[in-house]
Design a protein around this motif. Structure first.
Motif, short mmCIF file in Angstrom:
data_model
loop_
_atom_site.label_atom_id
_atom_site.label_comp_id
_atom_site.label_asym_id
_atom_site.label_seq_id
_atom_site.Cartn_x
_atom_site.Cartn_y
_atom_site.Cartn_z
N UNK A 1 2.53 2.63 -3.33
CA UNK A 1 1.75 3.40 -4.30
C UNK A 1 1.07 4.61 -3.66
N UNK A 2 1.47 4.93 -2.43
CA UNK A 2 1.01 6.15 -1.79
C UNK A 2 -0.34 6.08 -1.11
N UNK A 3 -0.78 4.87 -0.75
CA UNK A 3 -2.06 4.76 -0.03
C UNK A 3 -1.88 5.12 1.44
N UNK A 4 -2.93 5.57 2.06
CA UNK A 4 -2.89 5.97 3.46
C UNK A 4 -2.66 4.76 4.36
N UNK A 5 -2.22 5.05 5.57
CA UNK A 5 -2.02 3.99 6.56
C UNK A 5 -3.35 3.29 6.87
N UNK A 6 -4.43 4.07 6.90
CA UNK A 6 -5.75 3.50 7.17
C UNK A 6 -6.14 2.47 6.10
N UNK A 7 -5.94 2.83 4.82
CA UNK A 7 -6.25 1.87 3.75
C UNK A 7 -5.32 0.68 3.80
N UNK A 8 -4.06 0.93 4.12
CA UNK A 8 -3.10 -0.17 4.26
C UNK A 8 -3.52 -1.13 5.36
N UNK A 9 -3.99 -0.60 6.48
CA UNK A 9 -4.44 -1.43 7.60
C UNK A 9 -5.68 -2.24 7.22
N UNK A 10 -6.62 -1.61 6.51
CA UNK A 10 -7.82 -2.34 6.06
C UNK A 10 -7.45 -3.46 5.11
N UNK A 11 -6.54 -3.17 4.19
CA UNK A 11 -6.09 -4.18 3.23
C UNK A 11 -5.40 -5.33 3.96
N UNK A 12 -4.57 -5.00 4.94
CA UNK A 12 -3.88 -6.04 5.71
C UNK A 12 -4.87 -6.93 6.46
N UNK A 13 -5.88 -6.34 7.07
CA UNK A 13 -6.89 -7.13 7.79
C UNK A 13 -7.66 -8.03 6.82
N UNK A 14 -7.97 -7.51 5.64
CA UNK A 14 -8.67 -8.28 4.62
C UNK A 14 -7.82 -9.46 4.17
N UNK A 15 -6.54 -9.21 3.95
CA UNK A 15 -5.64 -10.29 3.54
C UNK A 15 -5.39 -11.28 4.68
N UNK A 16 -5.40 -10.83 5.92
CA UNK A 16 -5.26 -11.75 7.05
C UNK A 16 -6.41 -12.75 7.06
N UNK A 17 -7.63 -12.28 6.73
CA UNK A 17 -8.78 -13.19 6.66
C UNK A 17 -8.57 -14.23 5.55
N UNK A 18 -7.98 -13.83 4.44
CA UNK A 18 -7.67 -14.76 3.37
C UNK A 18 -6.60 -15.75 3.81
N UNK A 19 -5.53 -15.24 4.41
CA UNK A 19 -4.45 -16.11 4.87
C UNK A 19 -4.95 -17.18 5.84
N UNK A 20 -5.95 -16.82 6.65
CA UNK A 20 -6.48 -17.74 7.65
C UNK A 20 -7.20 -18.94 7.04
N UNK B 1 0.83 -1.21 0.00
CA UNK B 1 0.00 0.00 0.00
C UNK B 1 0.86 1.26 0.00
N UNK B 2 1.89 1.27 0.82
CA UNK B 2 2.72 2.48 0.90
C UNK B 2 3.55 2.70 -0.38
#
Length: 108
Positions: free
Chosen positions: A34-53, A31-32
């Motif tokens: 390509x210049x995305x905010x930390x908030x969007x990066x955190x949301x994306x990480x949580x979404x991917x954590x659900x996939x990884x699980x 995320x960082x």
């Protein structure tokens, strides 16, 4: 910065973001990058954590959410993320999404 970005969960531990070059080749980005905010990066990480699980590297085709409601909620958040990322990046970017191709792949 501009280009094409694909949001697609593939491979454990990745961000789910892929920058696509003019030849169609994917490059994993964070995320960082390509210049995305930390908030969007955190949301994306949580979404991917659900996939990884739920993702089984040894048998990707058997990987799935516990039920249809969980899968639909995960996909809905993916669509919401795609729209939020497109808004954040602006008109110079094309944001695509693929939330299902991992099901049929034996990924490295």
């Amino acid at each position: 910065m501009s280009g094409t970005l694909l949001i697609a969960p593939e491979w454990l531990g990745r961000s789910g973001l892929w920058q696509i070059d003019a030849k169609g080749k994917r490059k994993a980005v964070d995320a960082e990058d390509i210049g995305l905010s930390e908030e969007l990066g955190d949301r994306l990480e949580a979404w991917m954590d659900a996939f990884d699980a739920i993702y089984d590297e040894d048998d990707p085709t058997a990987s799935d959410f516990a039920n249809q409601v969980e899968r639909m909620a995960w996909e809905a958040e993916g669509h919401a993320l795609a729209h939020a990322i497109a808004d954040a990046l602006g008109s110079g970017w094309t944001v695509q999404q693929d939330f299902t191709s991992w099901r049929g792949k034996g990924l490295p």
